[in-house]
Design an enzyme around this catalytic site. Structure first.
Site, mmCIF file in Angstrom:
data_model
loop_
_atom_site.group_PDB
_atom_site.id
_atom_site.type_symbol
_atom_site.label_atom_id
_atom_site.label_comp_id
_atom_site.label_asym_id
_atom_site.label_seq_id
_atom_site.Cartn_x
_atom_site.Cartn_y
_atom_site.Cartn_z
ATOM 1 C CG LEU A 229 60.836 118.918 35.152
ATOM 2 C CD1 LEU A 229 61.685 119.866 34.314
ATOM 3 C CD2 LEU A 229 59.360 119.246 34.957
ATOM 4 N N GLY A 230 60.717 114.063 35.876
ATOM 5 C CA GLY A 230 61.054 112.694 35.486
ATOM 6 C C GLY A 230 59.828 111.901 35.066
ATOM 7 C CG ASP B 225 63.822 118.022 37.721
ATOM 8 O OD1 ASP B 225 63.072 117.025 37.672
ATOM 9 O OD2 ASP B 225 65.040 117.969 37.444
ATOM 10 C CB ILE B 226 68.561 119.461 39.064
ATOM 11 C CG1 ILE B 226 69.899 120.144 39.300
ATOM 12 C CG2 ILE B 226 68.632 118.449 37.941
ATOM 13 C CD1 ILE B 226 71.001 119.202 39.770
ATOM 14 N NE ARG B 227 65.558 116.655 33.817
ATOM 15 C CZ ARG B 227 64.604 116.214 33.001
ATOM 16 N NH1 ARG B 227 64.440 116.743 31.823
ATOM 17 N NH2 ARG B 227 63.812 115.209 33.366
ATOM 18 C CG ASP C 272 71.463 120.074 43.439
ATOM 19 O OD1 ASP C 272 71.109 118.981 43.917
ATOM 20 O OD2 ASP C 272 72.635 120.305 43.069
ATOM 21 C CE1 TYR D 164 66.950 103.351 42.047
ATOM 22 C CE2 TYR D 164 66.269 101.065 41.954
ATOM 23 C CZ TYR D 164 65.963 102.402 41.911
ATOM 24 O OH TYR D 164 64.652 102.788 41.729
ATOM 25 C CE LYS E 24 64.920 103.913 44.989
ATOM 26 N NZ LYS E 24 64.408 105.277 45.203
HETATM 27 P P1 NAD Z 1 63.539 109.857 36.564
HETATM 28 O O1 NAD Z 1 64.959 109.468 36.381
HETATM 29 O O2 NAD Z 1 62.631 109.746 35.398
HETATM 30 O O3 NAD Z 1 63.458 111.360 37.118
HETATM 31 C C1 NAD Z 1 64.311 111.833 38.113
HETATM 32 C C2 NAD Z 1 64.277 113.350 38.094
HETATM 33 O O4 NAD Z 1 65.177 113.827 39.111
HETATM 34 C C3 NAD Z 1 64.753 113.952 36.756
HETATM 35 O O5 NAD Z 1 63.778 114.852 36.265
HETATM 36 C C4 NAD Z 1 66.048 114.666 37.121
HETATM 37 O O6 NAD Z 1 66.261 115.878 36.382
HETATM 38 C C5 NAD Z 1 65.837 114.968 38.592
HETATM 39 N N1 NAD Z 1 67.098 115.174 39.316
HETATM 40 C C6 NAD Z 1 68.296 114.566 39.117
HETATM 41 N N2 NAD Z 1 69.212 115.051 39.974
HETATM 42 C C7 NAD Z 1 68.580 115.979 40.740
HETATM 43 C C8 NAD Z 1 68.993 116.826 41.801
HETATM 44 N N3 NAD Z 1 70.256 116.822 42.250
HETATM 45 N N4 NAD Z 1 68.086 117.661 42.351
HETATM 46 C C9 NAD Z 1 66.805 117.683 41.894
HETATM 47 N N5 NAD Z 1 66.352 116.908 40.890
HETATM 48 C C10 NAD Z 1 67.242 116.060 40.320
HETATM 49 O O7 NAD Z 1 62.978 109.015 37.808
HETATM 50 P P2 NAD Z 1 61.497 108.463 38.039
HETATM 51 O O8 NAD Z 1 61.332 107.244 37.204
HETATM 52 O O9 NAD Z 1 60.497 109.545 37.968
HETATM 53 O O10 NAD Z 1 61.653 107.915 39.548
HETATM 54 C C11 NAD Z 1 61.352 108.687 40.681
HETATM 55 C C12 NAD Z 1 61.557 107.839 41.916
HETATM 56 O O11 NAD Z 1 60.818 106.611 41.794
HETATM 57 C C13 NAD Z 1 63.017 107.411 42.171
HETATM 58 O O12 NAD Z 1 63.251 107.370 43.555
HETATM 59 C C14 NAD Z 1 63.069 106.001 41.624
HETATM 60 O O13 NAD Z 1 64.077 105.237 42.229
HETATM 61 C C15 NAD Z 1 61.678 105.498 41.991
HETATM 62 N N6 NAD Z 1 61.263 104.367 41.174
HETATM 63 C C16 NAD Z 1 61.013 104.520 39.853
HETATM 64 C C17 NAD Z 1 60.644 103.423 39.091
HETATM 65 C C18 NAD Z 1 60.359 103.537 37.603
HETATM 66 O O14 NAD Z 1 60.136 102.508 36.941
HETATM 67 N N7 NAD Z 1 60.323 104.737 37.047
HETATM 68 C C19 NAD Z 1 60.533 102.146 39.696
HETATM 69 C C20 NAD Z 1 60.823 102.026 41.061
HETATM 70 C C21 NAD Z 1 61.161 103.147 41.799
#
Ligand code: NAD
Length: 318
Positions: free
Chosen positions: A10-11, A34-36, A52, A141, A145
């Site tokens: 959901l992210g 997702d966790i939510r 989770d 972070y 990574k």
């Molecule tokens: P986001 O923060 O938008 O979404 C993360 C999701 O993980 C959320 O929906 C949250 O509810 C869920 N979450 C949190 N804790 C959890 C748990 N314990 N169990 C299950 N779900 C859980 O992140 P995003 O932007 O969609 O990024 C996803 C991946 O891409 C990450 O690894 C991030 O590091 C990587 N990334 C993102 C970007 C960017 O610009 N968005 C850039 C580089 C890398």
């Protein structure tokens, strides 16, 4: 990929990736977790489970129950949020990742997780940063990574898990809000331009970072997952990028559509320090050569679409 389970669905990335993959692979073949839970398209249009990722048994059980053959692991804490809670970041980013890799190993799944330009650090060469170079990040972070890239390589070499990954730059999109990254300013600026014709940037002028529009990021994930394994020399952590800009450049592109747009600065030292430790621009040659990476959106095209879509969100256009 025939049946795909996605964590952190959901992210910012998952909200769009799920819908695109459901169009391609079938609505019942992409399981969002997702966790939510929120009442969004992802939850309403196909299978959804609360999982989770730090609970290894729950992740294993759901993947087995749905007989998934691919895992896309997105659950993570992003750069700025991770800096404010490093221990939680370590727990979620590392325990979550190794749990997901273990499930992939046990159930024979193909595996994808994103790395980031955050995997580079202040001693990395800054311009046109090579695929294989110095990686000594100074953020939690970044540490997560780099360790994650190595762990994915390890599961491939030791256990033969088909792991694949991309080093994403800042991703710009309008469907779900960004989740606490250092490049979030480049999303917020469009919303504030539409709503108030002004934006106060927490990133200082002349700070260049790589960026990519979400449509290109989704295509990159799917193309890499479908690529011929025999052609991949860098399985995990391919550099990918579509553009590199600093705040004044995005502002001047916005002014072509909103001439009165004003940009001011109130620099956040934490996020500025993170930004300064990252490259100005990265070299995506390996991704282009090994699996045909291509980005369609530059700053001009992305700005046109972002302003249109954000306006539509606020019902400012018909
Ligand atoms: P986001 O923060 O938008 O979404 C993360 C999701 O993980 C959320 O929906 C949250 O509810 C869920 N979450 C949190 N804790 C959890 C748990 N314990 N169990 C299950 N779900 C859980 O992140 P995003 O932007 O969609 O990024 C996803 C991946 O891409 C990450 O690894 C991030 O590091 C990587 N990334 C993102 C970007 C960017 O610009 N968005 C850039 C580089 C890398």
């Amino acid at each position: 990929m025939k049946k795909i389970i996605v964590t952190g669905a959901l992210g910012q990335i998952g909200s769009e990736l799920i819908m695109k993959m459901r169009d391609i692979y079938g609505y019942d073949r992409v399981i969002a977790t997702d966790i939510r839970r929120t009442e969004c398209d992802v939850v309403q249009t196909g299978p959804f489970e609360i999982v989770d990722v730090t609970d290894s048994k729950a992740l294993f059980d759901v993947t087995k129950k749905h007989q998934a053959d691919s895992i896309i692991h997105l659950a993570a804490l992003l750069s700025a949020t991770a800096e404010s809670n490093p221990l939680h970041a370590w727990h979620l980013n590392m325990d979550g990742l190794i749990n997901a890799l273990e499930v992939a190993k046990e159930l024979g799944c193909q595996f994808f997780t994103p790395s980031s330009i955050g995997a580079f650090g202040p001693t990395t060469p800054k311009d046109n940063t090579a695929q294989d170079t110095i990686q000594r990040p100074t953020t939690m972070y970044g540490v997560n990574k780099v360790a994650g890239e190595l762990l994915c390589d390890y599961y491939y070499y030791k256990y033969g898990v088909d792991t694949r990954g991309l080093r994403f730059p800042g991703l710009i999109s309008y469907v779900a809000p960004p989740g606490g990254g250092t490049t979030d300013y480049a999303v917020e600026i469009y919303y504030e331009a539409i709503k108030h014709a002004r934006y106060t940037s927490y990133i200082a002028p002349k700070t260049y970072m790589d960026m990519m529009y979400m449509a290109d990021a989704l295509n990159a994930i799917i193309t890499l997952m479908e690529a011929d394994a025999a052609k991949l020399k860098h399985r995990n952590s391919f550099n990918v990028s579509a553009m590199s800009f600093e705040p004044e450049e995005i502002a001047s592109e916005i002014r072509k559509h909103i001439p009165m747009f004003k940009l001011s600065y109130d620099v956040d030292p934490v996020r500025q320090r993170i930004a300064e430790s990252w490259p100005n621009s990265i070299d995506a040659t390996a991704a282009r050569q090994e699996w045909g990476f291509k980005a369609e959106y530059d700053l001009r095209k992305m700005t046109e679409e972002m302003l249109l879509m954000v306006s539509a969100k606020f019902n400012l256009i018909a």
